[in-house]
Scaffold this active site. Structure first.
Site, PDB file in Angstrom:
ATOM      1  N   TYR A 101      13.698   3.104  -4.469  1.00 51.27           N
ATOM      2  CA  TYR A 101      14.521   2.893  -5.673  1.00 51.27           C
ATOM      3  C   TYR A 101      14.868   4.207  -6.383  1.00 51.27           C
ATOM      4  CZ  TYR A 101      15.459   1.315 -10.503  1.00 51.27           C
ATOM      5  OH  TYR A 101      15.977   1.115 -11.753  1.00 51.27           O
ATOM      6  N   ASP A 114       5.740   8.486   8.357  1.00 49.61           N
ATOM      7  CA  ASP A 114       4.791   8.405   7.251  1.00 49.61           C
ATOM      8  C   ASP A 114       4.417   9.838   6.840  1.00 49.61           C
ATOM      9  OD1 ASP A 114       2.520   6.023   6.361  1.00 49.61           O
ATOM     10  OD2 ASP A 114       2.063   8.129   5.937  1.00 49.61           O
ATOM     11  N   SER A 125       3.630   9.189 -13.635  1.00 48.50           N
ATOM     12  CA  SER A 125       3.873   7.982 -14.432  1.00 48.50           C
ATOM     13  C   SER A 125       3.182   8.119 -15.775  1.00 48.50           C
ATOM     14  CB  SER A 125       3.299   6.788 -13.671  1.00 48.50           C
ATOM     15  OG  SER A 125       3.170   5.672 -14.514  1.00 48.50           O
ATOM     16  N   TYR A 165      -3.850   2.276  -8.738  1.00 49.34           N
ATOM     17  CA  TYR A 165      -2.547   2.933  -8.609  1.00 49.34           C
ATOM     18  C   TYR A 165      -2.411   4.051  -9.648  1.00 49.34           C
ATOM     19  CZ  TYR A 165       2.296   3.946  -9.717  1.00 49.34           C
ATOM     20  OH  TYR A 165       3.447   4.614 -10.030  1.00 49.34           O
ATOM     21  N   LYS A 213      -2.113   8.494  -9.382  1.00 48.28           N
ATOM     22  CA  LYS A 213      -1.152   9.417 -10.012  1.00 48.28           C
ATOM     23  C   LYS A 213      -1.919  10.510 -10.768  1.00 48.28           C
ATOM     24  CE  LYS A 213       2.293   7.752  -8.332  1.00 48.28           C
ATOM     25  NZ  LYS A 213       3.312   8.475  -7.597  1.00 48.28           N
ATOM     26  N   ASP A 266      -2.324  -4.872 -19.253  1.00 46.95           N
ATOM     27  CA  ASP A 266      -1.152  -4.433 -20.020  1.00 46.95           C
ATOM     28  C   ASP A 266      -1.573  -3.863 -21.370  1.00 46.95           C
ATOM     29  OD1 ASP A 266       0.788  -5.020 -18.207  1.00 46.95           O
ATOM     30  OD2 ASP A 266       1.571  -6.794 -19.239  1.00 46.95           O
TER      31      ASP A 266
HETATM   32  P1  NAD Z   1       9.813   2.538  -4.015  1.00 50.48           P
HETATM   33  O1  NAD Z   1       8.722   1.747  -3.411  1.00 50.48           O
HETATM   34  O2  NAD Z   1      11.144   1.889  -4.197  1.00 50.48           O
HETATM   35  O3  NAD Z   1      10.043   3.887  -3.194  1.00 50.48           O
HETATM   36  C1  NAD Z   1       9.006   4.542  -2.505  1.00 50.48           C
HETATM   37  C2  NAD Z   1       9.477   4.820  -1.085  1.00 50.48           C
HETATM   38  O4  NAD Z   1       8.436   5.513  -0.412  1.00 50.48           O
HETATM   39  C3  NAD Z   1       9.761   3.553  -0.298  1.00 50.48           C
HETATM   40  O5  NAD Z   1      11.042   3.645   0.315  1.00 50.48           O
HETATM   41  C4  NAD Z   1       8.642   3.497   0.749  1.00 50.48           C
HETATM   42  O6  NAD Z   1       9.084   2.931   1.962  1.00 50.48           O
HETATM   43  C5  NAD Z   1       8.262   4.955   0.871  1.00 50.48           C
HETATM   44  N1  NAD Z   1       6.862   5.204   1.230  1.00 50.48           N
HETATM   45  C6  NAD Z   1       5.748   4.625   0.701  1.00 50.48           C
HETATM   46  N2  NAD Z   1       4.645   5.138   1.277  1.00 50.48           N
HETATM   47  C7  NAD Z   1       5.068   6.067   2.178  1.00 50.48           C
HETATM   48  C8  NAD Z   1       4.396   6.934   3.097  1.00 50.48           C
HETATM   49  N3  NAD Z   1       3.049   6.946   3.202  1.00 50.48           N
HETATM   50  N4  NAD Z   1       5.144   7.743   3.879  1.00 50.48           N
HETATM   51  C9  NAD Z   1       6.498   7.743   3.801  1.00 50.48           C
HETATM   52  N5  NAD Z   1       7.175   6.923   2.954  1.00 50.48           N
HETATM   53  C10 NAD Z   1       6.469   6.112   2.156  1.00 50.48           C
HETATM   54  O7  NAD Z   1       9.260   3.095  -5.414  1.00 50.48           O
HETATM   55  P2  NAD Z   1      10.046   3.768  -6.621  1.00 50.48           P
HETATM   56  O8  NAD Z   1      10.115   2.799  -7.736  1.00 50.48           O
HETATM   57  O9  NAD Z   1      11.280   4.392  -6.113  1.00 50.48           O
HETATM   58  O10 NAD Z   1       8.998   4.871  -7.034  1.00 50.48           O
HETATM   59  C11 NAD Z   1       9.088   6.198  -6.538  1.00 50.48           C
HETATM   60  C12 NAD Z   1       7.932   7.001  -7.066  1.00 50.48           C
HETATM   61  O11 NAD Z   1       7.952   6.969  -8.489  1.00 50.48           O
HETATM   62  C13 NAD Z   1       6.559   6.497  -6.665  1.00 50.48           C
HETATM   63  O12 NAD Z   1       5.731   7.613  -6.420  1.00 50.48           O
HETATM   64  C14 NAD Z   1       6.090   5.740  -7.874  1.00 50.48           C
HETATM   65  O13 NAD Z   1       4.677   5.732  -7.961  1.00 50.48           O
HETATM   66  C15 NAD Z   1       6.683   6.571  -8.991  1.00 50.48           C
HETATM   67  N6  NAD Z   1       6.888   5.809 -10.229  1.00 50.48           N
HETATM   68  C16 NAD Z   1       7.671   4.703 -10.209  1.00 50.48           C
HETATM   69  C17 NAD Z   1       7.827   3.959 -11.377  1.00 50.48           C
HETATM   70  C18 NAD Z   1       8.653   2.710 -11.374  1.00 50.48           C
HETATM   71  O14 NAD Z   1       8.512   1.894 -12.277  1.00 50.48           O
HETATM   72  N7  NAD Z   1       9.555   2.504 -10.412  1.00 50.48           N
HETATM   73  C19 NAD Z   1       7.199   4.364 -12.554  1.00 50.48           C
HETATM   74  C20 NAD Z   1       6.429   5.518 -12.537  1.00 50.48           C
HETATM   75  C21 NAD Z   1       6.280   6.247 -11.361  1.00 50.48           C
HETATM   76  N1  UFG Z   2       6.603  -8.485 -18.319  1.00 49.19           N
HETATM   77  C1  UFG Z   2       6.761  -9.831 -18.597  1.00 49.19           C
HETATM   78  N2  UFG Z   2       7.048 -10.671 -17.566  1.00 49.19           N
HETATM   79  C2  UFG Z   2       7.192 -10.242 -16.282  1.00 49.19           C
HETATM   80  C3  UFG Z   2       7.027  -8.866 -16.012  1.00 49.19           C
HETATM   81  C4  UFG Z   2       6.723  -8.020 -17.057  1.00 49.19           C
HETATM   82  O1  UFG Z   2       6.638 -10.253 -19.745  1.00 49.19           O
HETATM   83  O2  UFG Z   2       7.437 -11.064 -15.385  1.00 49.19           O
HETATM   84  C5  UFG Z   2       6.318  -7.573 -19.433  1.00 49.19           C
HETATM   85  C6  UFG Z   2       5.004  -6.828 -19.302  1.00 49.19           C
HETATM   86  O3  UFG Z   2       3.945  -7.597 -19.803  1.00 49.19           O
HETATM   87  C7  UFG Z   2       5.299  -5.551 -20.102  1.00 49.19           C
HETATM   88  C8  UFG Z   2       6.798  -5.327 -19.859  1.00 49.19           C
HETATM   89  O4  UFG Z   2       7.329  -6.582 -19.442  1.00 49.19           O
HETATM   90  O5  UFG Z   2       5.109  -5.806 -21.474  1.00 49.19           O
HETATM   91  C9  UFG Z   2       7.070  -4.291 -18.788  1.00 49.19           C
HETATM   92  O6  UFG Z   2       6.361  -4.654 -17.608  1.00 49.19           O
HETATM   93  P1  UFG Z   2       6.657  -3.962 -16.187  1.00 49.19           P
HETATM   94  O7  UFG Z   2       5.756  -4.624 -15.200  1.00 49.19           O
HETATM   95  O8  UFG Z   2       8.100  -3.943 -15.923  1.00 49.19           O
HETATM   96  O9  UFG Z   2       6.221  -2.460 -16.450  1.00 49.19           O
HETATM   97  P2  UFG Z   2       4.812  -1.877 -16.895  1.00 49.19           P
HETATM   98  O10 UFG Z   2       5.049  -1.160 -18.189  1.00 49.19           O
HETATM   99  O11 UFG Z   2       3.733  -2.855 -16.855  1.00 49.19           O
HETATM  100  O12 UFG Z   2       4.546  -0.891 -15.675  1.00 49.19           O
HETATM  101  C10 UFG Z   2       5.170   0.355 -15.610  1.00 49.19           C
HETATM  102  C11 UFG Z   2       5.377   0.809 -14.156  1.00 49.19           C
HETATM  103  C12 UFG Z   2       4.066   1.085 -13.487  1.00 49.19           C
HETATM  104  C13 UFG Z   2       3.187   1.969 -14.344  1.00 49.19           C
HETATM  105  C14 UFG Z   2       3.070   1.386 -15.721  1.00 49.19           C
HETATM  106  C15 UFG Z   2       2.272   2.287 -16.639  1.00 49.19           C
HETATM  107  O13 UFG Z   2       6.067  -0.180 -13.426  1.00 49.19           O
HETATM  108  O14 UFG Z   2       4.346   1.796 -12.293  1.00 49.19           O
HETATM  109  O15 UFG Z   2       4.354   1.249 -16.301  1.00 49.19           O
HETATM  110  O16 UFG Z   2       2.213   1.791 -17.922  1.00 49.19           O
HETATM  111  F1  UFG Z   2       1.951   2.076 -13.810  1.00 49.19           F
END
Ligand code: NAD
Ligand code: UFG
Length: 353
Positions: free
Chosen positions: A13, A70, A136, A162, A166, A310
Site C-alpha cells: 500500500y 523475500d 509507526s 508488531y 518497529k 487501543d
Molecule cells: P503492506 O502490507 O501493504 O506492504 C508491505 C509489502 O511488503 C507487501 O507488499 C508485502 O508483500 C511485502 N513484504 C512483507 N514481508 C516481506 C518480506 N519478508 N520480504 C519481502 N517483501 C515483504 O503494508 P503497508 O501498509 O504498505 O505498510 C508499509 C510499511 O509501513 C510497513 O513496514 C508497515 O509496518 C509500516 N506502517 C504502516 C502503517 C499503516 O497503517 N499502513 C502504519 C505505520 C507503519
Molecule cells: N476502528 C473501529 N472499527 C474498525 C476498525 C477500527 O472502530 O472496524 C477504530 C479503532 O478502534 C481506532 C480507529 O478506528 O479507534 C483507528 O483504527 P485502525 O485499526 O485503523 O488504526 P490504529 O490506530 O489502531 O492502528 C494504526 C496502524 C498500526 C499501528 C497503530 C499504532 O494501523 O499499524 O496505528 O497506534 F500499529
C-alpha cells in the site's frame, strides 16, 4: 547505469504510492527497483509484476525493475545490489497486522527484525548507507502527553509484538548509526495512513476482512461488508469514539521523497526519527460522517465495546517534519475519503479483476 532506489515492499500500500510519486516527478533521476515477496500484494497468474506496479508503469510510462524475493533471502538481495547502482533504500517490507502479531510473535520478529538486519548487512557489504525506514507512531506506546513529538519516550507500553518490532528496529538502526558515521537513517513514524492515489488506479487492498478503519468503511460502502462496528463509545473524547491522526497516503509518499532529498545534505548524518501526520485528530464517528459526505453513501454502524490494545487519542506534533524536510500534509480528511471511495468504487474487488 542511472542511480537506483531500492524499495522493499514496494508492491504494498504505502510502497506503491511512494513508487508512483517518485516516478511522477519531472526531476526524477532514479531507476526504481522493487523487492517484494508478494505475501501481502497481488500478482495475477500470467504476469511477472504485481498489479499495483503494472498499473504504475502504465500511468507513468516508466519501467520498474521487480524482484519477487523475500528480504531475508541474502543471496537474492546480493544479486539485486550487484545488478543495480543502488544509492539508497526505502524499507517498507514488513508484516503489519497488529492482532496477528499477538498470535504469531515469532513470525513477526523473524520477518521484521531478521528481515531488517539482513537488509542492513547486505547494504553495508555493498557500501550503501542511506535508508528511509517505515516506522509507526506505535513506538510511543500509551501517550504521556499530546501531541506526540519525537522527544516522547519510545518502547514503553507498546501493546503488540508488531509495535515492538518497529521499536526494536529503530534501536538497532540507532546503534548502527552510532557505530559508523557513514550511515544516514531517517525513520518516518507514520500516524494513520489512509486514502489512495487520485487516479483511483492504486489503493489499499487488504487480504480478508480489513482490520483498519478506512478500508472497513469503504468495503461497507461498496456492499462487501454489512456494517461497521465502532470499537468503543466511552473514550474521553468529544463523541466517545477513538481519535487518530489520519494522513493521506499521497502526503506520506511526498514525505519519503523529501527524506531522500535530505540525504543530499552533507550536514545530515546518523539516525533521525520524524513524525508524519497532519497534527489533527479525528474520531471514528467524524471519519464515518466525512466518508458519507464524500461518497454520498450511508455507512451503517453500531457502537460496541473497546478493542483490546487501543488507545483513546493520538495525534502528531509535525513541526520537526516541517523543519527538517520542509514537508507538511496538504490533503484534508474529505480528500482522504473521496480518494478512498474513488479507488474502492472503481475497484470493488481491489486489484483482482
Ligand atoms: P503492506 O502490507 O501493504 O506492504 C508491505 C509489502 O511488503 C507487501 O507488499 C508485502 O508483500 C511485502 N513484504 C512483507 N514481508 C516481506 C518480506 N519478508 N520480504 C519481502 N517483501 C515483504 O503494508 P503497508 O501498509 O504498505 O505498510 C508499509 C510499511 O509501513 C510497513 O513496514 C508497515 O509496518 C509500516 N506502517 C504502516 C502503517 C499503516 O497503517 N499502513 C502504519 C505505520 C507503519
Ligand atoms: N476502528 C473501529 N472499527 C474498525 C476498525 C477500527 O472502530 O472496524 C477504530 C479503532 O478502534 C481506532 C480507529 O478506528 O479507534 C483507528 O483504527 P485502525 O485499526 O485503523 O488504526 P490504529 O490506530 O489502531 O492502528 C494504526 C496502524 C498500526 C499501528 C497503530 C499504532 O494501523 O499499524 O496505528 O497506534 F500499529
Amino acid at each position: 547505469m542511472p542511480p537506483s532506489i531500492l524499495v522493499t515492499g514496494g508492491a504494498g500500500y504505502v510502497g506503491s504510492h511512494t513508487v508512483a510519486t517518485l516516478l511522477e516527478r519531472d526531476d526524477n533521476r532514479y531507476d526504481i527497483v522493487v523487492v517484494d515477496n508478494l505475501s501481502n500484494s497481488y500478482r495475477s497468474e500470467n504476469e511477472k509484476k504485481p498489479e499495483a506496479l503494472r498499473r504504475i508503469e502504465d500511468m507513468t510510462g516508466s519501467t520498474i525493475h521487480f524482484y519477487a524475493n523475500d528480504i531475508r533471502d541474502r543471496a537474492a538481495l546480493n544479486r539485486i545490489f550487484e545488478n543495480h547502482e543502488i544509492e539508497c533504500v526505502i524499507h517498507f517490507a514488513a508484516l503489519k497486522a497488529v492482532g496477528e502479531s499477538v498470535e504469531k510473535p515469532l513470525e513477526y520478529y523473524q520477518a521484521n527484525i531478521t528481515g531488517t538486519c539482513t537488509l542492513l548487512e547486505v547494504m553495508r557489504e555493498h557500501g550503501v548507507t542511506q535508508l528511509v525506514y517505515s516506522s509507526s507512531c506505535t513506538v510511543y506506546g500509551e501517550p504521556q502527553k499530546l501531541p506526540l513529538d519525537e522527544g516522547h519516550p519510545t518502547g514503553q507500553g507498546i501493546s503488540s509484538p508488531y509495535g515492538r518490532t518497529k521499536y526494536f528496529c529503530e534501536e538497532i538502526m540507532k546503534d548502527l548509526c552510532a557505530s559508523d558515521q557513514n550511515w544516514k537513517v531517517i525513520s518516518l513514524r507514520y500516524f494513520n495512513p489512509v486514502g489512495a492515489h487520485g487516479s483511483g488506479r492504486i489503493g489499499e487492498d487488504p487480504y480478508g476482512i480489513p482490520n483498519n478503519l478506512m478500508p472497513f468503511i469503504s468495503q461497507v460502502a461498496v456492499g462487501r461488508l454489512s456494517e461497521l462496528l465502532v470499537f468503543g463509545g466511552d473514550y474521553p473524547t468529544a463523541d466517545g469514539s477513538g481519535v487518530r491522526d489520519y494522513i493521506h497516503v499521497q502526503d506520506l509518499a511526498d514525505g519519503h521523497v523529501r527524506a531522500i532529498q535530505l540525504f543530499q545534505d552533507p550536514r545530515f548524518v546518523g539516525f533521525q526519527p520524524i513524525n508524519l501526520g497532519t497534527g489533527t485528530g479525528y474520531s471514528v464517528l467524524q471519519m464515518v460522517a466525512a466518508f458519507e459526505a464524500a461518497s454520498g453513501c450511508k455507512i451503517p454502524h453500531r457502537v460496541v465495546g473497546r478493542r483490546a490494545g487501543d488507545i483513546a487519542t493520538n495525534y502528531a506534533d509535525v513541526s520537526l517534519a516541517r523543519q527538517l524536510l520542509g514537508w507538511g500534509a496538504s490533503r484534508t480528511v474529505i480528500d482522504m475519503c473521496r480518494d478512498t471511495w474513488k479507488w474502492q468504487s472503481e475497484n470493488p474487488n481491489g486489484y483482482k479483476n
